[in-house]
Structures are given as structure tokens and as C-alpha cells.
Write a protein that holds these residues in place. Structure first.
Motif, PDB file in Angstrom:
ATOM      1  N   LEU A 160       0.817  -1.214   0.000  1.00  8.47           N
ATOM      2  CA  LEU A 160       0.000   0.000   0.000  1.00  8.47           C
ATOM      3  C   LEU A 160       0.852   1.265   0.000  1.00  8.47           C
ATOM      4  N   SER A 161       2.180   1.095   0.049  1.00  9.54           N
ATOM      5  CA  SER A 161       3.060   2.272   0.065  1.00  9.54           C
ATOM      6  C   SER A 161       3.752   2.508  -1.267  1.00  9.54           C
ATOM      7  N   ASN A 162       4.031   1.426  -1.989  1.00  7.00           N
ATOM      8  CA  ASN A 162       4.955   1.566  -3.124  1.00  7.00           C
ATOM      9  C   ASN A 162       4.310   1.549  -4.503  1.00  7.00           C
ATOM     10  N   TYR A 163       2.999   1.408  -4.570  1.00  9.11           N
ATOM     11  CA  TYR A 163       2.373   1.206  -5.887  1.00  9.11           C
ATOM     12  C   TYR A 163       1.288   2.224  -6.216  1.00  9.11           C
ATOM     13  N   GLY A 164       1.427   3.412  -5.653  1.00 11.36           N
ATOM     14  CA  GLY A 164       0.451   4.457  -5.963  1.00 11.36           C
ATOM     15  C   GLY A 164      -0.907   4.133  -5.357  1.00 11.36           C
ATOM     16  N   ARG A 165      -1.922   4.677  -5.976  1.00 10.64           N
ATOM     17  CA  ARG A 165      -3.266   4.522  -5.418  1.00 10.64           C
ATOM     18  C   ARG A 165      -3.762   3.075  -5.600  1.00 10.64           C
ATOM     19  N   VAL A 166      -4.218   2.505  -4.505  1.00  9.71           N
ATOM     20  CA  VAL A 166      -4.796   1.158  -4.562  1.00  9.71           C
ATOM     21  C   VAL A 166      -6.261   1.296  -4.152  1.00  9.71           C
ATOM     22  N   ASP A 167      -7.151   0.815  -5.005  1.00 11.71           N
ATOM     23  CA  ASP A 167      -8.575   1.039  -4.758  1.00 11.71           C
ATOM     24  C   ASP A 167      -9.221  -0.056  -3.915  1.00 11.71           C
ATOM     25  N   VAL A 168      -8.692  -1.273  -4.043  1.00 12.90           N
ATOM     26  CA  VAL A 168      -9.304  -2.403  -3.332  1.00 12.90           C
ATOM     27  C   VAL A 168      -8.214  -3.268  -2.713  1.00 12.90           C
ATOM     28  N   LEU A 169      -8.445  -3.669  -1.487  1.00  8.81           N
ATOM     29  CA  LEU A 169      -7.550  -4.630  -0.829  1.00  8.81           C
ATOM     30  C   LEU A 169      -8.386  -5.877  -0.556  1.00  8.81           C
ATOM     31  N   TRP A 170      -7.937  -6.987  -1.117  1.00 10.72           N
ATOM     32  CA  TRP A 170      -8.762  -8.192  -1.154  1.00 10.72           C
ATOM     33  C   TRP A 170      -8.044  -9.318  -0.396  1.00 10.72           C
ATOM     34  N   PHE A 171      -8.356  -9.434   0.880  1.00 14.19           N
ATOM     35  CA  PHE A 171      -7.705 -10.486   1.674  1.00 14.19           C
ATOM     36  C   PHE A 171      -8.358 -11.832   1.416  1.00 14.19           C
ATOM     37  N   ASP A 172      -7.614 -12.893   1.752  1.00 17.15           N
ATOM     38  CA  ASP A 172      -8.125 -14.255   1.617  1.00 17.15           C
ATOM     39  C   ASP A 172      -7.212 -15.137   2.463  1.00 17.15           C
ATOM     40  N   GLY A 173      -7.613 -16.397   2.634  1.00 15.67           N
ATOM     41  CA  GLY A 173      -6.731 -17.363   3.277  1.00 15.67           C
ATOM     42  C   GLY A 173      -6.554 -17.150   4.777  1.00 15.67           C
ATOM     43  N   ALA A 174      -7.541 -16.546   5.434  1.00 15.78           N
ATOM     44  CA  ALA A 174      -7.438 -16.337   6.886  1.00 15.78           C
ATOM     45  C   ALA A 174      -7.564 -17.648   7.647  1.00 15.78           C
ATOM     46  N   ILE A 200     -11.887  -2.380   1.597  1.00 10.59           N
ATOM     47  CA  ILE A 200     -11.256  -3.611   2.105  1.00 10.59           C
ATOM     48  C   ILE A 200     -12.333  -4.689   2.216  1.00 10.59           C
ATOM     49  N   ASN A 201     -12.004  -5.895   1.768  1.00  9.39           N
ATOM     50  CA  ASN A 201     -13.032  -6.947   1.808  1.00  9.39           C
ATOM     51  C   ASN A 201     -13.151  -7.545   3.212  1.00  9.39           C
ATOM     52  N   ASN A 202     -13.964  -8.581   3.317  1.00  9.89           N
ATOM     53  CA  ASN A 202     -14.353  -9.093   4.645  1.00  9.89           C
ATOM     54  C   ASN A 202     -13.644 -10.386   5.049  1.00  9.89           C
ATOM     55  N   ARG A 203     -12.582 -10.765   4.320  1.00  9.79           N
ATOM     56  CA  ARG A 203     -12.019 -12.098   4.595  1.00  9.79           C
ATOM     57  C   ARG A 203     -10.881 -12.080   5.612  1.00  9.79           C
ATOM     58  N   PHE A 204     -11.209 -11.670   6.812  1.00 11.91           N
ATOM     59  CA  PHE A 204     -10.224 -11.656   7.897  1.00 11.91           C
ATOM     60  C   PHE A 204     -10.365 -12.859   8.806  1.00 11.91           C
ATOM     61  N   GLY A 205     -11.284 -13.752   8.479  1.00 16.01           N
ATOM     62  CA  GLY A 205     -11.624 -14.807   9.423  1.00 16.01           C
ATOM     63  C   GLY A 205     -12.665 -14.266  10.383  1.00 16.01           C
ATOM     64  N   PRO A 206     -13.413 -15.180  11.008  1.00 15.88           N
ATOM     65  CA  PRO A 206     -14.451 -14.712  11.927  1.00 15.88           C
ATOM     66  C   PRO A 206     -13.809 -14.048  13.144  1.00 15.88           C
ATOM     67  N   SER A 207     -14.512 -13.065  13.663  1.00 18.12           N
ATOM     68  CA  SER A 207     -14.032 -12.434  14.883  1.00 18.12           C
ATOM     69  C   SER A 207     -14.427 -13.322  16.057  1.00 18.12           C
ATOM     70  N   LYS A 208     -13.673 -13.246  17.150  1.00 22.00           N
ATOM     71  CA  LYS A 208     -13.964 -14.115  18.310  1.00 22.00           C
ATOM     72  C   LYS A 208     -15.372 -13.877  18.840  1.00 22.00           C
ATOM     73  N   GLU A 209     -15.865 -12.637  18.631  1.00 25.52           N
ATOM     74  CA  GLU A 209     -17.218 -12.359  19.142  1.00 25.52           C
ATOM     75  C   GLU A 209     -18.295 -12.930  18.230  1.00 25.52           C
ATOM     76  N   GLU A 210     -17.914 -13.393  17.058  1.00 24.67           N
ATOM     77  CA  GLU A 210     -18.930 -13.891  16.132  1.00 24.67           C
ATOM     78  C   GLU A 210     -19.205 -15.356  16.413  1.00 24.67           C
ATOM     79  N   PRO A 211     -20.440 -15.739  16.306  1.00 23.68           N
ATOM     80  CA  PRO A 211     -20.792 -17.114  16.637  1.00 23.68           C
ATOM     81  C   PRO A 211     -20.232 -18.112  15.622  1.00 23.68           C
ATOM     82  N   GLY A 212     -19.565 -19.125  16.132  1.00 23.12           N
ATOM     83  CA  GLY A 212     -19.165 -20.285  15.310  1.00 23.12           C
ATOM     84  C   GLY A 212     -18.151 -19.979  14.241  1.00 23.12           C
ATOM     85  N   MET A 213     -17.764 -20.993  13.515  1.00 21.66           N
ATOM     86  CA  MET A 213     -16.811 -20.847  12.419  1.00 21.66           C
ATOM     87  C   MET A 213     -17.530 -21.099  11.106  1.00 21.66           C
ATOM     88  N   GLY A 214     -18.861 -20.910  11.114  1.00 21.79           N
ATOM     89  CA  GLY A 214     -19.678 -21.206   9.938  1.00 21.79           C
ATOM     90  C   GLY A 214     -19.154 -20.537   8.688  1.00 21.79           C
TER      91      GLY A 214
END
Ligand code: GLC
Length: 420
Positions: A160-174, A200-214
């Protein structure tokens, strides 16, 4: 869904993005997960990855196809689960810049796509299958996990520092770790500090406060947009984007894979728009760096369709105004209702139930033929339809109404969408 802030409007207006899964796994031609799925030897895999030298990669050619396909943004796998990085990272030498390829593919990608007027997104796999600390996790190996996690944070900072403007950050593999394990909140703050407008997308893995690993990989709480995968399901609380393969199953290049037809791919785009979300359509370039010709053919066909029918997709909102599910999809923009037909019956007349707003004009896009119509008590009758459709993909009828198209009570309550 709450109205997204202005800085993110471009995302829903775009409706159509390109996902690019590319890495040294392309040389094996069995998808992006071949290391794991076939339990390959790590050392041999890494040796082959370091020797990978895709001489034909030309980011401008990719960008040209993307632009002609009608996508408005593209997301590249800067690093997949195998850990190989497509940029010049200071934190590892397992990169395309340091190894045989000797190129910073992320830089070339970002520059070429931006120059073509497209927005740029980075996919980044949190997980890295080479690292024991990743598998053991913070419980079994706190020290190894700590080092690995720092590496992840450092790499995100670098991207996010070296490639100019980045519009989307797409995590995966949490998976199998939680958002807290990854320090997701910290990552988000860092990302916003470096790129204030980023989505930023939502693939951070479930939060501890969220129910289950569904919801494997996903967080209900964190992330600006949802990422339904291989399915088109609206996220009621935030922006969303359905990611879909253009083959039958795999994301990375796969020799001999079957391809979905242009009509099937277009159907996923129209269905996403109808439900109020985006489509991120995937391509897996081959080992040399070419988009497979079957993909290019399909993408350009969709692009040609969008040239004359794009107003039914870009900048639209979802719509379920008339009873239309057996025929196709509908979208709404301002006072216009767009009817997108998956197939054309060839009949002269068409009856549509449930539209309460008066229609001022009905036009068949493509040929721009104006259609006669009559409206009585929630039923619209369109007349004089041509026998032959004006396009070999999906014909669209635009209904310009006197106000925002609204359903009657029956339509609003639509109980059952049925088999289609
Ligand atoms: C899954 C797969 C991964 C792919 C991703 C795309 O999470 O593990 O290989 O990159 O979906 O959404």
C-alpha cells in the motif's frame, strides 16, 4: 443497505471487475492450490517457482482486454496461499523480482491498468502454506506466529506504500485463524492511513465475538464489502461482490478445463446487478502470461454487449419490480426499469405484471426500436416486438417511467421466486 460514502460510489457504479489469479502454479496447470491439494514437496515446488520466467507477460495487453471487456477494475493475486510474491518485497526473496522472472509484476499491472482508466485492486493471501508458524498458529507456536504475523503486516504496508493509489484490498486465506489472531483491526487502520479511500473486503476470518466458524474466512463485522464466492447472494448490510470463475471450478490456470459460455458468464453479471451487487469475474493466465484465448473470446463478447446494453448494468441498482424471474433479470436507474432477457421467445406481445408506475416510453436497446405499449391496473402490455432479437446475447428493454419504478403490493411482497 446503508448508503455507501461518496468515495466508494465508483464501486457499485462499476458493477463489473476482473479477478486475476496468477502465480508460479500456472506452470503446473492444475489450479492455484496444487501445492496443497496434491501434497507436493515444498522444496521442489519452491525450486520450480524460483525458476518460473513468464516471458510473454504484457500488462498492457491484459489491461486492453479488460477495458474492452467492459470491466471497470481489476484485482490481481499479489500473493496466493503458496507464498510466492509477484512484487519486489523487501521482506522476502521468494518474489518474481528476486527470482528468475526478475520483474515486479504488481508494478507493471498497476501502472498498465491505471493507464487504461481502470481501478486497481490487490488480492493478498494472509495464509502462507510454507510457514510452520502459520499452521501451528498463536496457540501452539506463539513466537513463530508473531514473526509470521509481523511479516504479513509489513508486506501489506509495502503493497500500500509503493504502488500508488490502490482502490481495493482483497484479503483471503485467513482460515483457520480469527480476525483477532491476524490483528485485523490494526491492518485496517494501517491500510486506511496509507490509502484513505481504499475498500477492504471481509475475509479476515471470523471475529472471536462472532458465533461459530460457519463463515470460514469471512468476518461478519469487519470489511467494507462482502465476498460471496461461487454464488450470488446479496449482503444485506454492506456493499458486496460475487467472485466467480469463468471455467467450471478453478481460479488458477488449469490445462484442459471446461469454460462457461459467454451467456452463462453474462448471466452472472446480470444476476449480480439485479441483486444490487458486483461481479468479479476470474481469469487464470497461463504460465507464459497469456490470458487463455477462450477467456478473451468470451470477455470481448460480453464487452461488445455492454457497449450497447451497458446502461442496464453500470450505475444501476437492483430491482425486482415486475414479475420477471422466469425470463431474466431487472435493474433500475433513476426512472428507468431495465428488463434483461436471458432468451427471446419471438412473440409479438409481452405481458408483465406488478409495475405500478406509468411508463412513458419503451425501447429495445441495441436496435433502439421503440415499442408500443398499454398499461392497465398493474399490467404492462408491450406490443410489436421483433421476431428476431437485436443481439445474440441478452436483449434488453428500457422502460422510462414517470417516476421511480414501483411495484404493487403483490410485487413488493413477492413470496416465492421459484425454480429459475
Ligand atoms: C478461495 C480459495 C482460493 C481463491 C479464492 C477466491 O478462498 O481458497 O484459492 O483464491 O477462493 O475467492
Amino acid at each position: 443497505m446503508p448508503e455507501p460514502p461518496d468515495r466508494w460510489k465508483w464501486f457499485s457504479e462499476s458493477r463489473f471487475g476482473l479477478f486475476i489469479h496468477w502465480g508460479p502454479y500456472a506452470a503446473l496447470g492444475r489450479g492455484e492450490q496444487v501445492l496443497y491439494r496434491e501434497h507436493l514437496d515444498q522444496r521442489e515446488y519452491a525450486e520450480a517457482a524460483c525458476a518460473w520466467r513468464p516471458c510473454s507477460f504484457d500488462a498492457e495487453r491484459w489491461a486492453d482486454v479488460a477495458r474492452r471487456a467492459g470491466v471497470k477494475y481489476a484485482v490481481l493475486t499479489t500473493r496466493h496461499h503458496d507464498g510466492y510474491c509477484l512484487w519486489d518485497s523487501r521482506h522476502t526473496d521468494y518474489t518474481s523480482a528476486a527470482q528468475a522472472a526478475k520483474r515486479d509484476f504488481v508494478k507493471e499491472f498497476a501502472e498498465a491498468f491505471r493507464a487504461a482508466g481502470l481501478r486497481v485492486g490487490f488480492y493478498y493471501s494472509l495464509g502462507d502454506w510454507r510457514i510452520p508458524g502459520f499452521w501451528e498458529g498463536p496457540g501452539r507456536n506463539p513466537e513463530g506466529w508473531g514473526i509470521f504475523r509481523q511479516y504479513v503486516h509489513d508486506q501489506v504496508r509495502e503493497l500500500l506504500s509503493n504502488y500508488g493509489r490502490v482502490d481495493v484490498l482483497w484479503f483471503d486465506g485467513a482460515w483457520p485463524h480469527t480476525a483477532e489472531d491476524w490483528g485485523a483491526q490494526e491492518i485496517i487502520e494501517m491500510a486506511r492511513g496509507l490509502q484513505p479511500e481504499i475498500l477492504i473486503n471481509n475475509r479476515f476470518g471470523p471475529s472471536k465475538e462472532e458465533p461459530g466458524m460457519g463463515e470460514v474466512n469471512r468476518s461478519l463485522k469487519l470489511g467494507d464489502f462482502g465476498t460471496p464466492e461461487h454464488e450470488i447472494t446479496a449482503d444485506p448490510n454492506r456493499l458486496w461482490e460475487s467472485c466467480q470463475v469463468s471455467t467450471w471450478r478453478l481460479w488458477g490456470y488449469t490445462a484442459g478445463e471446461r469454460w462457461r459460455g459467454a451467456d452463462v458468464l453474462l448471466d452472472t453479471l446480470c444476476q449480480s446487478a439485479h441483486k444490487g451487487g458486483n461481479l468479479l469475474l476470474n481469469v487464470g493466465p497461463d504460465a507464459e502470461g497469456h490470458f487463455p484465448s477462450k477467456f478473451v473470446e468470451r470477455a470481448l463478447r460480453i464487452g461488445r454487449w455492454l457497449q450497447s446494453h451497458g446502461e442496464a448494468i453500470y450505475g444501476t441498482q437492483g430491482g425486482d419490480v415486475t414479475e420477471f424471474v422466469t425470463r431474466g433479470w431487472q435493474t433500475v436507474r433513476d426512472n428507468c426499469l431495465y428488463l434483461i432477457f436471458r432468451f427471446w421467445e419471438g412473440g409479438r406481445e409481452l405481458r408483465l405484471a406488478d409495475l405500478m408506475t406509468s411508463v412513458c416510453r419503451a425501447t429495445l436497446l441495441g436496435s433502439n426500436q421503440e415499442l408500443e405499449f398499454a398499461q392497465e391496473e398493474g399490467e404492462l402490455i408491450l406490443r410489436g416486438l421483433p421476431n428476431q432479437p437485436p443481439t445474440d446475447l441478452f436483449p434488453v428493454i428500457r422502460l422510462e417511467c414517470s417516476g421511480r419504478p414501483e411495484s404493487n403490493e403483490w410485487g413488493k411482497d413477492r413470496l416465492w421466486q421459484g425454480d429459475p
